[in-house]
Motif scaffolding. Structure first.
Motif, PDB file in Angstrom:
ATOM      1  N   LYS B  75      62.540  11.544  27.936  1.00 17.17           N
ATOM      2  CA  LYS B  75      61.142  11.131  28.173  1.00 17.17           C
ATOM      3  C   LYS B  75      60.195  11.644  27.097  1.00 17.17           C
ATOM      4  O   LYS B  75      58.994  11.714  27.309  1.00 17.17           O
ATOM      5  CB  LYS B  75      60.647  11.623  29.547  1.00 17.17           C
ATOM      6  CG  LYS B  75      61.542  11.230  30.687  1.00 17.17           C
ATOM      7  CD  LYS B  75      61.199   9.863  31.206  1.00 17.17           C
ATOM      8  CE  LYS B  75      62.130   9.499  32.328  1.00 17.17           C
ATOM      9  NZ  LYS B  75      62.267   8.080  32.525  1.00 17.17           N
ATOM     10  N   GLN B  78      57.310   9.351  25.454  1.00 13.94           N
ATOM     11  CA  GLN B  78      55.921   9.282  25.910  1.00 13.94           C
ATOM     12  C   GLN B  78      54.995  10.092  25.017  1.00 13.94           C
ATOM     13  O   GLN B  78      53.842   9.728  24.813  1.00 13.94           O
ATOM     14  CB  GLN B  78      55.830   9.781  27.351  1.00 13.94           C
ATOM     15  CG  GLN B  78      56.344   8.732  28.326  1.00 13.94           C
ATOM     16  CD  GLN B  78      56.167   9.147  29.751  1.00 13.94           C
ATOM     17  OE1 GLN B  78      56.511  10.263  30.118  1.00 13.94           O
ATOM     18  NE2 GLN B  78      55.634   8.270  30.569  1.00 13.94           N
ATOM     19  N   LEU B  79      55.526  11.209  24.496  1.00 10.62           N
ATOM     20  CA  LEU B  79      54.727  11.998  23.554  1.00 10.62           C
ATOM     21  C   LEU B  79      54.458  11.174  22.302  1.00 10.62           C
ATOM     22  O   LEU B  79      53.323  11.079  21.831  1.00 10.62           O
ATOM     23  CB  LEU B  79      55.460  13.288  23.188  1.00 10.62           C
ATOM     24  CG  LEU B  79      54.858  14.057  22.014  1.00 10.62           C
ATOM     25  CD1 LEU B  79      53.543  14.682  22.422  1.00 10.62           C
ATOM     26  CD2 LEU B  79      55.802  15.093  21.481  1.00 10.62           C
ATOM     27  N   LEU B  80      55.519  10.541  21.779  1.00  9.52           N
ATOM     28  CA  LEU B  80      55.370   9.771  20.545  1.00  9.52           C
ATOM     29  C   LEU B  80      54.379   8.627  20.727  1.00  9.52           C
ATOM     30  O   LEU B  80      53.569   8.352  19.858  1.00  9.52           O
ATOM     31  CB  LEU B  80      56.726   9.230  20.089  1.00  9.52           C
ATOM     32  CG  LEU B  80      57.769  10.299  19.743  1.00  9.52           C
ATOM     33  CD1 LEU B  80      59.069   9.648  19.316  1.00  9.52           C
ATOM     34  CD2 LEU B  80      57.265  11.206  18.643  1.00  9.52           C
ATOM     35  N   TYR B  81      54.457   7.979  21.908  1.00  3.28           N
ATOM     36  CA  TYR B  81      53.526   6.878  22.163  1.00  3.28           C
ATOM     37  C   TYR B  81      52.081   7.365  22.191  1.00  3.28           C
ATOM     38  O   TYR B  81      51.175   6.647  21.812  1.00  3.28           O
ATOM     39  CB  TYR B  81      53.828   6.223  23.505  1.00  3.28           C
ATOM     40  CG  TYR B  81      55.042   5.336  23.539  1.00  3.28           C
ATOM     41  CD1 TYR B  81      55.267   4.387  22.556  1.00  3.28           C
ATOM     42  CD2 TYR B  81      55.950   5.431  24.582  1.00  3.28           C
ATOM     43  CE1 TYR B  81      56.371   3.569  22.602  1.00  3.28           C
ATOM     44  CE2 TYR B  81      57.066   4.612  24.644  1.00  3.28           C
ATOM     45  CZ  TYR B  81      57.272   3.675  23.653  1.00  3.28           C
ATOM     46  OH  TYR B  81      58.362   2.863  23.700  1.00  3.28           O
ATOM     47  N   SER B  82      51.876   8.597  22.689  1.00  2.00           N
ATOM     48  CA  SER B  82      50.495   9.056  22.852  1.00  2.00           C
ATOM     49  C   SER B  82      49.948   9.681  21.567  1.00  2.00           C
ATOM     50  O   SER B  82      48.771  10.016  21.510  1.00  2.00           O
ATOM     51  CB  SER B  82      50.396  10.037  24.019  1.00  2.00           C
ATOM     52  OG  SER B  82      50.998  11.261  23.689  1.00  2.00           O
ATOM     53  N   ARG B 285      57.235  -0.625  26.134  1.00  2.70           N
ATOM     54  CA  ARG B 285      55.887  -0.439  26.684  1.00  2.70           C
ATOM     55  C   ARG B 285      55.444  -1.640  27.498  1.00  2.70           C
ATOM     56  O   ARG B 285      54.563  -1.555  28.324  1.00  2.70           O
ATOM     57  CB  ARG B 285      54.886  -0.246  25.554  1.00  2.70           C
ATOM     58  CG  ARG B 285      55.019   1.076  24.885  1.00  2.70           C
ATOM     59  CD  ARG B 285      53.767   1.417  24.184  1.00  2.70           C
ATOM     60  NE  ARG B 285      53.492   0.524  23.076  1.00  2.70           N
ATOM     61  CZ  ARG B 285      52.454   0.686  22.268  1.00  2.70           C
ATOM     62  NH1 ARG B 285      51.619   1.667  22.472  1.00  2.70           N
ATOM     63  NH2 ARG B 285      52.258  -0.142  21.280  1.00  2.70           N
ATOM     64  N   TRP B 286      56.074  -2.775  27.212  1.00  3.11           N
ATOM     65  CA  TRP B 286      55.632  -4.009  27.861  1.00  3.11           C
ATOM     66  C   TRP B 286      56.479  -4.365  29.071  1.00  3.11           C
ATOM     67  O   TRP B 286      56.329  -5.418  29.651  1.00  3.11           O
ATOM     68  CB  TRP B 286      55.666  -5.157  26.861  1.00  3.11           C
ATOM     69  CG  TRP B 286      54.702  -4.926  25.761  1.00  3.11           C
ATOM     70  CD1 TRP B 286      54.953  -4.287  24.586  1.00  3.11           C
ATOM     71  CD2 TRP B 286      53.320  -5.267  25.731  1.00  3.11           C
ATOM     72  NE1 TRP B 286      53.825  -4.215  23.837  1.00  3.11           N
ATOM     73  CE2 TRP B 286      52.795  -4.815  24.514  1.00  3.11           C
ATOM     74  CE3 TRP B 286      52.463  -5.912  26.641  1.00  3.11           C
ATOM     75  CZ2 TRP B 286      51.468  -4.985  24.178  1.00  3.11           C
ATOM     76  CZ3 TRP B 286      51.147  -6.076  26.284  1.00  3.11           C
ATOM     77  CH2 TRP B 286      50.671  -5.620  25.070  1.00  3.11           C
ATOM     78  N   SER B 287      57.421  -3.503  29.412  1.00  3.68           N
ATOM     79  CA  SER B 287      58.297  -3.823  30.542  1.00  3.68           C
ATOM     80  C   SER B 287      57.560  -3.615  31.850  1.00  3.68           C
ATOM     81  O   SER B 287      56.761  -2.733  31.961  1.00  3.68           O
ATOM     82  CB  SER B 287      59.540  -2.976  30.499  1.00  3.68           C
ATOM     83  OG  SER B 287      59.183  -1.623  30.558  1.00  3.68           O
TER      84      SER B 287
END
Lengths: 366, 287
Positions: B75, B78-82, B285-287
């Protein structure tokens, strides 16, 4: 400042978030409450760009998180539900990675990391592998990560989960101190936490925002609406006298024996002094009178109760939306319920007890 | 981007995988050179590079299996996305980190021809041309492996899948040369390919209408073509399979041909699979 506009998220057939709108102002601590599966994490993931929304927009300081992700994300520090730590790194390495990725200058980074590790209490474990740390320390590393680079907005998803009561108190203090310079938006299902540190509370249930106000306002609005009364005297005479008072909505006789009557009165406003005079007229002495005050727990349970939600659903959808907008405009809380708070208390009492137990434990620790 | 790159490099050398990968490549290269060159007094390294390609295929999943799957599993994605970094720079940084690890053994191997040249004749342009092709092959395999890793969140599944894909790529030449060439067989095989394509589309977009219509369009086009000109299908499937073969592309380099189309082919494969990896990560992210 965060602006969430009519957020909808669908997972296939299931709608997790059903049109949430709210505003988060700078420099305050916001609590985001809701039962499991209400859509808290989904909402937060969308706010931080980890997830796309089916409909709606999220603006961070005016930047759309999907159209200008870099600008928007520069303002955010995010701790997801599971701390996103690399187990093969030490906290120091990990935090400096996050710092570099957020574009913190090398010269500042060392000092900043020292301060942040001090603040989150992980200085002592700075050079141990995160994989060897306990859950509590990992959580702290996760929180530290969200603070690195001192972003304006810090979003924390259940920061207290998995911590022992002592750590919870420390993290609570930490969030409070962060709230002095940052906007903090955190979710929780431990109500006492929210009550203790938040400037503002948002309650979400079944994908909808059901209330948003200060914790004081939320409970004050309800205080005095219900009065518990123990009177010495004849039941019929007492009820008759009470019925004459203006503003009484319902009188419920709980018990009546040996000339002692226990009643519950629901009223529009605080009518305690009227009750006193009305009963003194018929010479019935008041043995006890309490205005039931509603804690955040009662409000939470009431608002997130399945049955009441379904009732709301049967109402016009637009009404609910309008109410939400009202909340935003003048900060006034429009209760979606007015009376019979206590009626479904039976089922919820257990939960209440649990919460109280937790509080007691925390108190002991303190 | 630099931060992600450094982080990935550190993690390869912070645990066993980076060292294991490098030492496996160097160990086998050492064995091959000992057997083919030193013991048999042969200075032609290109043959050795050919055998080495197979080791490359076996070892690549060691690097690629964790590259994206692990982020999902733990998980940490999620860090990378933020973080204020775009998904494409994250994926490219990860790819470059793998490429850097791969460059280490290749740099060591590039000294071999120089050493051997003291003991015999080395055709430097041919040898280094073959080495470059080997490098491009390895780089393409890394990109393909990364894409497989982006498809799953389980490292083991990712390793097995990419291993399978690598094997198919390696043997696709041999498979292609043994395929029947009748138009009918080609037609049926391509129909099966279209079905698989439809399935992949279905998995990616989870929408029956889209996947079925994609399948229908391809099928209709195929059927019309088959009706009009069956000769077009003569050996077509075999051609498609051998076109997929990454390994056949670099064989020519061993014979001393610097084939520019092959270089372009490898670069396109790298570009395509890095791009697909970015899409696969974005898609989550789009799922």
């Amino acid at each position: 400042m965060i602006e969430v506009q009519n957020l909808v998220k669908k997972y296939g057939q299931k709608t997790a978030v059903k049109g949430i709108s709210f505003k988060v102002d700078s420099g305050k601590i916001y609590g985001f409450l809701g039962p499991n599966g209400a859509g808290k994490s989904t909402t937060m993931n969308i706010m931080t760009g980890c997830l796309s929304s089916t409909e709606g927009k999220v603006l961070i300081n005016g930047h759309d998180i999907f159209e200008e992700p870099k600008k928007a994300k520069k303002c955010i520090g995010y701790l997801p539900e599971i701390p996103p730590v690399y187990t093969d790194m030490t906290p120091y390495e990990y935090l400096s990675f996050v710092g570099k990725a957020r574009g913190v200058k090398k010269s500042e980074l060392v000092k900043q990391l020292k301060d942040i590790m001090e603040l989150t209490g992980i200085t002592g474990v700075a050079n141990r592998l995160i994989g060897n740390l306990s859950k509590g320390y990992r959580q702290r590393v996760g929180i530290a990560q969200a603070i690195v680079g001192y972003p304006e907005i810090i979003i924390l998803d259940e920061p207290m989960v998995g911590l022992d009561p002592k750590q919870i108190i420390e993290i609570r203090e930490l969030i409070r101190s962060l709230g002095e310079n940052h906007t903090v938006f955190f979710s929780s299902h431990i109500l006492s936490e929210v009550n203790a540190i938040c400037d503002y509370v948002m309650i979400i249930a079944d994908g909808k925002l059901v209330a948003s106000d200060t914790p004081e306002n939320l409970s004050r609005r309800l205080k005095g609406n219900s009065i518990e009364l123990t009177v010495k005297g004849n039941e019929k005479a007492v009820v008759a006298a009470l019925n004459k008072i203006k503003g009484v909505e319902a009188i419920e006789v709980i018990s009546s024996d040996n000339g002692q009557v226990v009643l519950k009165i629901h009223a529009e406003n605080d009518i305690r002094s009227e009750i006193f005079f009305a009963l003194s007229e018929i010479k019935a002495s008041i043995l006890g009178m309490t205005a039931s005050s509603f804690s955040l727990e009662d409000i939470f349970l009431k608002l997130t109760d399945k049955d009441s939600l379904e009732e709301d659903d049967s109402d016009d959808e637009d009404d609910a939306d309008e109410e939400d907008e009202d909340d935003d405009d003048d900060g006034e809380y429009t209760p979606m319920f007015t009376s019979d708070i206590e009626e479904n208390g039976g089922n919820d009492e257990e939960d209440n007890d649990d919460e109280e137990d937790k509080k007691e434990k925390k108190g002991d620790e303190e | 981007m630099l931060a992600v790159y450094q982080k990935e490099l550190k993690s390869y050398f912070g645990n066993v995988f980076g060292y294991l990968y490098i030492s496996i490549l160097l160990l086998f290269m050492g064995i091959f050179v000992t057997v083919n060159q030193v013991n048999s007094l042969n200075s032609d390294l290109t043959e050795t590079f050919g055998t080495f390609g197979f080791v490359l295929i076996l070892a690549t999943p060691l690097l690629t299996m964790r590259i994206i799957a692990e982020e999902r599993q733990k998980k940490t994605d999620q860090l990378l996305y933020s973080l204020p970094i775009s998904v494409s720079s994250i994926v490219i940084a990860k790819y470059l980190a793998m490429l850097t690890v791969f460059t280490v053994p290749m740099a060591v191997i590039s000294i071999y021809p120089y050493i051997l040249s003291h003991f015999g004749f080395i055709d430097a342009p041919v040898t280094y041309g073959a080495l470059l092709a080997l490098y491009l092959l390895g780089a393409s395999l890394l990109a393909i492996g990364m894409f497989v890793s982006a498809l799953t969140e389980n490292q083991i599944v990712s390793a097995i899948l990419s291993f399978l894909v690598m094997l198919i790529i390696y043997f696709s030449d041999a498979i292609a040369s043994n395929l029947p060439t009748e138009p009918k067989v080609s037609f049926i095989a391509i129909t099966a390919l279209v079905l698989i394509l439809g399935l992949i589309v279905q998995v990616m977009v989870k929408n029956y209408i889209v996947s079925l219509s994609v399948m229908a369009v391809f099928e209709v086009v195929l059927a019309v073509l088959f009706k009009k000109n069956p000769a077009l299908f003569e050996g077509l499937f075999a051609k498609i399979v051998s076109w997929l073969s990454v390994s056949s592309r670099w064989v020519v380099f061993r014979y001393g041909v610097f084939d520019l189309t092959s270089v372009v082919y490898f670069l396109s494969v790298i570009f395509l699979f890095v791009f697909l990896s970015v899409q696969a990560v974005e898609k989550r992210r789009w799922s």
